[in-house]
Write an enzyme that holds these catalytic residues in place. Structure first.
Site, PDB file in Angstrom:
ATOM      1  N   ARG A  51      46.954  54.355  46.108  1.00 56.85           N
ATOM      2  CA  ARG A  51      47.327  53.465  45.051  1.00 56.85           C
ATOM      3  C   ARG A  51      47.751  54.374  43.780  1.00 56.85           C
ATOM      4  NH1 ARG A  51      43.486  52.783  42.692  1.00 56.85           N
ATOM      5  NH2 ARG A  51      42.415  54.691  43.537  1.00 56.85           N
ATOM      6  N   ARG A  88      57.764  49.726  45.309  1.00 56.72           N
ATOM      7  CA  ARG A  88      57.164  48.730  44.429  1.00 56.72           C
ATOM      8  C   ARG A  88      57.737  48.548  43.272  1.00 56.72           C
ATOM      9  NH1 ARG A  88      50.687  49.419  44.364  1.00 56.72           N
ATOM     10  NH2 ARG A  88      50.859  47.281  44.210  1.00 56.72           N
ATOM     11  N   GLN A 186      38.996  47.350  45.330  1.00 55.59           N
ATOM     12  CA  GLN A 186      39.003  48.735  44.788  1.00 55.59           C
ATOM     13  C   GLN A 186      37.681  49.131  44.002  1.00 55.59           C
ATOM     14  OE1 GLN A 186      41.785  46.811  44.244  1.00 55.59           O
ATOM     15  NE2 GLN A 186      43.738  47.793  44.531  1.00 55.59           N
ATOM     16  N   ASP A 227      48.893  51.249  35.203  1.00 51.85           N
ATOM     17  CA  ASP A 227      50.015  51.603  36.276  1.00 51.85           C
ATOM     18  C   ASP A 227      51.340  51.733  35.531  1.00 51.85           C
ATOM     19  OD1 ASP A 227      48.556  51.508  39.005  1.00 51.85           O
ATOM     20  OD2 ASP A 227      48.028  49.607  38.117  1.00 51.85           O
ATOM     21  N   ASN A 237      48.451  46.514  34.330  1.00 52.69           N
ATOM     22  CA  ASN A 237      47.305  47.448  35.211  1.00 52.69           C
ATOM     23  C   ASN A 237      46.735  45.974  36.155  1.00 52.69           C
ATOM     24  OD1 ASN A 237      45.506  49.515  35.679  1.00 52.69           O
ATOM     25  ND2 ASN A 237      43.620  48.042  34.973  1.00 52.69           N
ATOM     26  N   LYS A 238      46.057  46.509  36.956  1.00 51.70           N
ATOM     27  CA  LYS A 238      45.552  45.785  38.171  1.00 51.70           C
ATOM     28  C   LYS A 238      45.221  44.359  37.676  1.00 51.70           C
ATOM     29  CE  LYS A 238      43.640  44.262  42.195  1.00 51.70           C
ATOM     30  NZ  LYS A 238      44.639  44.150  43.368  1.00 51.70           N
TER      31      LYS A 238
END
Length: 319
Positions: A51, A88, A186, A227, A237-238
Protein backbone atom coordinates in the site's frame (compact mmCIF):
# COMPACT_ATOMS: atom_id res chain seq x y z
CA UNK A 1 18.65 4.59 14.03
CA UNK A 2 18.52 1.14 15.66
CA UNK A 3 14.99 0.04 14.76
CA UNK A 4 13.72 -0.11 11.19
CA UNK A 5 10.29 -1.52 10.43
CA UNK A 6 10.02 -3.83 7.39
CA UNK A 7 7.11 -1.59 6.34
CA UNK A 8 9.45 1.40 6.01
CA UNK A 9 11.02 -0.02 2.82
CA UNK A 10 8.71 -2.86 1.73
CA UNK A 11 10.12 -3.49 -1.75
CA UNK A 12 13.67 -4.06 -2.97
CA UNK A 13 15.49 -5.22 -6.10
CA UNK A 14 17.72 -8.28 -6.09
CA UNK A 15 19.19 -10.07 -9.12
CA UNK A 16 16.83 -8.31 -11.51
CA UNK A 17 13.69 -9.21 -9.56
CA UNK A 18 11.61 -6.86 -7.43
CA UNK A 19 10.69 -8.39 -4.07
CA UNK A 20 7.52 -6.86 -2.59
CA UNK A 21 6.44 -7.47 1.00
CA UNK A 22 2.97 -9.03 1.00
CA UNK A 23 1.42 -6.76 3.61
CA UNK A 24 -1.79 -8.81 3.59
CA UNK A 25 0.19 -11.62 5.28
CA UNK A 26 1.53 -9.44 8.12
CA UNK A 27 1.72 -10.12 11.04
CA UNK A 28 1.35 -13.83 10.39
CA UNK A 29 4.46 -14.02 8.23
CA UNK A 30 6.90 -11.82 6.32
CA UNK A 31 6.52 -13.05 2.76
CA UNK A 32 7.89 -11.25 -0.31
CA UNK A 33 6.25 -11.52 -3.72
CA UNK A 34 8.61 -11.73 -6.72
CA UNK A 35 7.69 -9.19 -9.41
CA UNK A 36 9.38 -9.44 -12.82
CA UNK A 37 7.37 -7.15 -15.13
CA UNK A 38 4.78 -4.40 -15.32
CA UNK A 39 1.85 -6.84 -15.44
CA UNK A 40 2.88 -8.38 -12.13
CA UNK A 41 3.57 -4.92 -10.70
CA UNK A 42 0.07 -3.71 -11.53
CA UNK A 43 -1.36 -6.86 -9.93
CA UNK A 44 0.33 -6.31 -6.56
CA UNK A 45 -0.86 -2.69 -6.60
CA UNK A 46 -4.48 -3.42 -7.51
CA UNK A 47 -4.70 -6.40 -5.16
CA UNK A 48 -3.42 -4.25 -2.27
CA UNK A 49 -0.52 -6.60 -1.60
CA UNK A 50 1.39 -3.45 -0.76
CA UNK A 51 0.00 0.00 0.00
CA UNK A 52 0.81 3.68 -0.08
CA UNK A 53 4.59 4.11 -0.02
CA UNK A 54 5.14 0.49 -1.02
CA UNK A 55 3.13 1.12 -4.16
CA UNK A 56 5.34 4.07 -5.08
CA UNK A 57 8.38 1.84 -4.65
CA UNK A 58 6.77 -0.68 -6.98
CA UNK A 59 6.02 2.03 -9.56
CA UNK A 60 9.60 3.30 -9.59
CA UNK A 61 11.26 -0.09 -9.64
CA UNK A 62 8.98 -1.31 -12.42
CA UNK A 63 10.81 1.00 -14.82
CA UNK A 64 14.05 -0.78 -13.91
CA UNK A 65 12.37 -4.14 -14.56
CA UNK A 66 11.32 -3.03 -18.04
CA UNK A 67 14.60 -1.48 -19.24
CA UNK A 68 15.61 -4.60 -21.17
CA UNK A 69 12.53 -4.57 -23.40
CA UNK A 70 13.20 -4.90 -27.11
CA UNK A 71 12.20 -2.34 -29.70
CA UNK A 72 11.52 1.36 -29.21
CA UNK A 73 12.37 1.82 -25.54
CA UNK A 74 10.75 5.26 -25.29
CA UNK A 75 7.42 3.99 -26.54
CA UNK A 76 7.69 1.02 -24.22
CA UNK A 77 8.38 3.22 -21.20
CA UNK A 78 5.37 5.38 -22.08
CA UNK A 79 3.20 2.25 -22.19
CA UNK A 80 4.58 1.12 -18.83
CA UNK A 81 3.80 4.53 -17.36
CA UNK A 82 0.23 4.40 -18.66
CA UNK A 83 -0.41 0.97 -17.17
CA UNK A 84 0.96 2.07 -13.81
CA UNK A 85 -1.01 5.32 -13.86
CA UNK A 86 -4.24 3.40 -14.43
CA UNK A 87 -3.65 0.93 -11.59
CA UNK A 88 -5.20 3.15 -8.87
CA UNK A 89 -6.94 6.45 -9.69
CA UNK A 90 -6.51 8.29 -6.38
CA UNK A 91 -2.76 7.85 -6.24
CA UNK A 92 -0.75 10.49 -8.15
CA UNK A 93 1.48 7.96 -9.89
CA UNK A 94 1.41 10.09 -13.04
CA UNK A 95 3.46 12.79 -11.30
CA UNK A 96 6.30 10.31 -10.82
CA UNK A 97 5.98 8.30 -14.02
CA UNK A 98 5.79 11.52 -16.04
CA UNK A 99 9.13 12.67 -14.66
CA UNK A 100 10.79 9.32 -15.31
CA UNK A 101 9.52 9.20 -18.90
CA UNK A 102 10.43 12.87 -19.33
CA UNK A 103 13.99 12.16 -18.20
CA UNK A 104 14.20 9.33 -20.73
CA UNK A 105 12.97 11.60 -23.52
CA UNK A 106 15.38 14.37 -22.58
CA UNK A 107 18.27 11.93 -22.46
CA UNK A 108 17.40 10.53 -25.87
CA UNK A 109 17.23 14.04 -27.32
CA UNK A 110 20.78 14.61 -26.06
CA UNK A 111 22.06 11.34 -27.48
CA UNK A 112 22.02 9.42 -24.18
CA UNK A 113 20.59 5.90 -24.04
CA UNK A 114 17.18 6.20 -22.25
CA UNK A 115 18.03 3.05 -20.32
CA UNK A 116 21.00 4.79 -18.73
CA UNK A 117 19.00 7.93 -17.98
CA UNK A 118 16.09 6.05 -16.41
CA UNK A 119 18.42 3.86 -14.35
CA UNK A 120 20.21 6.87 -12.89
CA UNK A 121 16.99 8.82 -12.36
CA UNK A 122 15.22 6.04 -10.49
CA UNK A 123 18.23 5.04 -8.40
CA UNK A 124 18.87 8.66 -7.47
CA UNK A 125 15.27 9.13 -6.47
CA UNK A 126 15.24 6.00 -4.31
CA UNK A 127 18.38 7.05 -2.45
CA UNK A 128 17.06 10.57 -1.95
CA UNK A 129 13.59 9.56 -0.77
CA UNK A 130 15.04 7.12 1.75
CA UNK A 131 17.20 9.85 3.27
CA UNK A 132 14.26 12.27 3.39
CA UNK A 133 11.99 9.70 5.01
CA UNK A 134 14.62 9.04 7.64
CA UNK A 135 14.73 12.77 8.32
CA UNK A 136 10.95 12.90 8.67
CA UNK A 137 11.08 10.09 11.20
CA UNK A 138 13.31 12.35 13.30
CA UNK A 139 10.82 15.22 12.91
CA UNK A 140 7.93 13.01 14.01
CA UNK A 141 9.90 11.97 17.09
CA UNK A 142 10.37 15.66 17.92
CA UNK A 143 6.61 16.21 17.74
CA UNK A 144 6.04 13.41 20.23
CA UNK A 145 6.11 14.72 23.78
CA UNK A 146 6.46 12.98 27.12
CA UNK A 147 3.15 11.47 28.29
CA UNK A 148 1.49 11.87 24.88
CA UNK A 149 -1.41 9.56 24.06
CA UNK A 150 -1.53 9.38 20.27
CA UNK A 151 -4.32 8.15 18.03
CA UNK A 152 -3.41 6.91 14.57
CA UNK A 153 -5.48 5.59 11.67
CA UNK A 154 -4.44 3.05 9.03
CA UNK A 155 -0.65 2.76 8.64
CA UNK A 156 2.16 5.15 7.75
CA UNK A 157 4.66 2.63 6.39
CA UNK A 158 7.05 2.32 9.28
CA UNK A 159 7.58 5.97 10.11
CA UNK A 160 5.40 6.22 13.22
CA UNK A 161 6.88 3.12 14.84
CA UNK A 162 10.43 4.20 14.07
CA UNK A 163 9.74 7.68 15.47
CA UNK A 164 8.32 6.09 18.59
CA UNK A 165 11.50 4.08 19.01
CA UNK A 166 13.55 7.29 18.88
CA UNK A 167 11.22 9.01 21.35
CA UNK A 168 11.55 6.11 23.77
CA UNK A 169 15.34 6.34 23.57
CA UNK A 170 14.97 9.99 24.60
CA UNK A 171 13.09 8.98 27.73
CA UNK A 172 9.64 10.01 26.51
CA UNK A 173 6.71 8.00 27.82
CA UNK A 174 4.17 7.65 24.99
CA UNK A 175 1.24 5.37 24.35
CA UNK A 176 -0.82 4.79 21.22
CA UNK A 177 -4.33 3.97 20.14
CA UNK A 178 -4.74 2.43 16.68
CA UNK A 179 -7.99 2.02 14.78
CA UNK A 180 -8.80 -1.31 13.15
CA UNK A 181 -9.04 0.38 9.73
CA UNK A 182 -11.70 -1.77 8.10
CA UNK A 183 -12.09 -3.64 5.85
CA UNK A 184 -8.41 -4.49 5.29
CA UNK A 185 -7.54 -4.03 8.97
CA UNK A 186 -4.23 -2.28 8.27
CA UNK A 187 -4.37 -0.66 11.69
CA UNK A 188 -4.93 -3.94 13.47
CA UNK A 189 -2.55 -6.04 11.39
CA UNK A 190 0.21 -3.58 10.50
CA UNK A 191 0.25 -0.60 12.85
CA UNK A 192 -0.32 -2.53 16.06
CA UNK A 193 2.28 -5.09 15.04
CA UNK A 194 5.04 -2.65 14.14
CA UNK A 195 4.41 -0.44 17.20
CA UNK A 196 4.79 -3.57 19.31
CA UNK A 197 8.04 -4.31 17.47
CA UNK A 198 9.17 -0.83 18.59
CA UNK A 199 8.22 -1.81 22.18
CA UNK A 200 5.38 0.71 22.29
CA UNK A 201 2.23 0.45 24.38
CA UNK A 202 -0.57 0.29 21.82
CA UNK A 203 -4.29 -0.31 22.22
CA UNK A 204 -6.49 -1.43 19.33
CA UNK A 205 -9.89 0.29 19.08
CA UNK A 206 -12.85 -0.07 16.70
CA UNK A 207 -13.03 2.53 13.96
CA UNK A 208 -16.26 3.84 15.47
CA UNK A 209 -14.77 4.38 18.95
CA UNK A 210 -12.87 7.58 18.10
CA UNK A 211 -15.49 10.03 19.39
CA UNK A 212 -15.72 8.17 22.68
CA UNK A 213 -11.92 8.15 23.08
CA UNK A 214 -11.73 11.89 22.52
CA UNK A 215 -14.72 12.71 24.70
CA UNK A 216 -13.12 10.75 27.55
CA UNK A 217 -9.80 12.60 26.99
CA UNK A 218 -7.94 9.37 26.39
CA UNK A 219 -5.96 10.86 23.49
CA UNK A 220 -4.29 14.26 23.18
CA UNK A 221 -2.82 14.04 19.68
CA UNK A 222 -3.64 12.48 16.30
CA UNK A 223 -1.01 11.49 13.75
CA UNK A 224 -2.03 10.10 10.37
CA UNK A 225 -0.46 9.74 6.94
CA UNK A 226 -1.73 10.84 3.55
CA UNK A 227 -1.84 9.21 0.15
CA UNK A 228 -2.22 12.40 -1.83
CA UNK A 229 -1.95 16.15 -1.25
CA UNK A 230 -3.48 19.11 -3.05
CA UNK A 231 -1.88 22.48 -3.71
CA UNK A 232 -4.09 24.15 -1.08
CA UNK A 233 -3.06 21.67 1.65
CA UNK A 234 -6.06 19.33 1.50
CA UNK A 235 -5.11 15.65 1.74
CA UNK A 236 -6.64 12.31 0.84
CA UNK A 237 -6.11 9.41 3.20
CA UNK A 238 -7.67 6.08 4.12
CA UNK A 239 -11.46 6.28 4.44
CA UNK A 240 -12.33 7.37 7.96
CA UNK A 241 -9.65 10.05 8.17
CA UNK A 242 -12.14 12.87 7.54
CA UNK A 243 -14.40 11.94 10.43
CA UNK A 244 -11.37 11.67 12.72
CA UNK A 245 -10.27 15.15 11.62
CA UNK A 246 -13.74 16.59 12.32
CA UNK A 247 -13.76 15.04 15.78
CA UNK A 248 -10.23 16.26 16.53
CA UNK A 249 -11.36 19.79 15.68
CA UNK A 250 -14.42 19.44 17.90
CA UNK A 251 -12.37 18.28 20.87
CA UNK A 252 -9.46 20.68 20.20
CA UNK A 253 -6.97 17.89 19.66
CA UNK A 254 -4.02 18.60 17.30
CA UNK A 255 -4.15 16.72 14.01
CA UNK A 256 -0.71 16.09 12.52
CA UNK A 257 -0.51 14.76 8.96
CA UNK A 258 2.48 13.31 7.11
CA UNK A 259 2.26 14.70 3.59
CA UNK A 260 3.86 14.73 0.17
CA UNK A 261 3.48 18.28 -1.25
CA UNK A 262 1.99 18.34 -4.71
CA UNK A 263 0.56 20.86 -7.12
CA UNK A 264 -1.02 18.18 -9.28
CA UNK A 265 -4.52 19.17 -8.17
CA UNK A 266 -5.75 22.46 -6.74
CA UNK A 267 -7.87 21.11 -3.89
CA UNK A 268 -9.30 17.96 -2.41
CA UNK A 269 -12.42 18.36 -4.55
CA UNK A 270 -10.25 17.65 -7.60
CA UNK A 271 -8.98 14.32 -6.30
CA UNK A 272 -10.60 11.22 -7.81
CA UNK A 273 -11.72 8.90 -5.00
CA UNK A 274 -11.24 5.24 -5.76
CA UNK A 275 -14.29 3.01 -5.26
CA UNK A 276 -13.11 -0.46 -4.32
CA UNK A 277 -14.90 -3.70 -5.17
CA UNK A 278 -17.92 -4.21 -2.91
CA UNK A 279 -16.78 -7.78 -2.21
CA UNK A 280 -13.95 -6.35 -0.12
CA UNK A 281 -16.70 -5.48 2.36
CA UNK A 282 -19.06 -8.39 1.79
CA UNK A 283 -16.62 -11.31 1.56
CA UNK A 284 -14.38 -12.57 4.35
CA UNK A 285 -12.07 -15.54 4.16
CA UNK A 286 -13.37 -16.36 0.69
CA UNK A 287 -17.01 -16.55 1.85
CA UNK A 288 -19.81 -14.02 1.53
CA UNK A 289 -20.89 -13.16 5.06
CA UNK A 290 -24.06 -11.19 4.24
CA UNK A 291 -27.29 -11.91 2.36
CA UNK A 292 -27.23 -12.28 -1.43
CA UNK A 293 -29.02 -8.95 -2.04
CA UNK A 294 -26.88 -6.83 0.28
CA UNK A 295 -24.98 -4.09 -1.55
CA UNK A 296 -21.58 -2.72 -0.54
CA UNK A 297 -20.10 0.76 -0.90
CA UNK A 298 -16.40 1.14 -0.18
CA UNK A 299 -14.60 4.35 -1.15
CA UNK A 300 -10.95 3.68 -0.40
CA UNK A 301 -10.23 7.26 0.69
CA UNK A 302 -11.77 10.47 1.91
CA UNK A 303 -10.53 14.05 1.85
CA UNK A 304 -9.40 16.04 4.88
CA UNK A 305 -9.71 19.81 4.27
CA UNK A 306 -6.58 21.77 5.16
CA UNK A 307 -8.53 23.83 7.71
CA UNK A 308 -8.75 20.76 9.93
CA UNK A 309 -5.01 20.05 9.85
CA UNK A 310 -2.97 21.47 12.72
CA UNK A 311 0.46 20.62 11.35
CA UNK A 312 1.77 18.98 8.20
CA UNK A 313 5.15 17.25 8.28
CA UNK A 314 6.07 17.18 4.63
CA UNK A 315 8.44 15.18 2.53
CA UNK A 316 9.24 16.09 -1.05
CA UNK A 317 9.57 13.37 -3.68
CA UNK A 318 12.78 15.00 -4.84
CA UNK A 319 12.47 14.27 -8.56
Amino acid sequence: MSFESPLFWPAYMKDGVLHVLDETMVPGKLKYIPVKNVKEAVAVIRDMKTRAFGQFLVVLNTFLLELNAKGDILKHLQKVAQELNNSRPTFPFAEVTGIVVGAAQKGAANGVDPRVTVGKTVQGFLAGIRARRMQRVQEIAEVMQDKDSILTHCNVSGELAMAASIAFSQGKRIKFFATETRPYMQGAKLTVWELQQARAQVTLVPDNAVASLMADRLVNKVIIGSDRSAANGDIANKIGSYQIAVLAKEFEIPLIVLTQPSKGVASGQDMPIELRDADELLVFGGKKVFGPKVLGFYPGFDVVPHELITKAIAINAGL
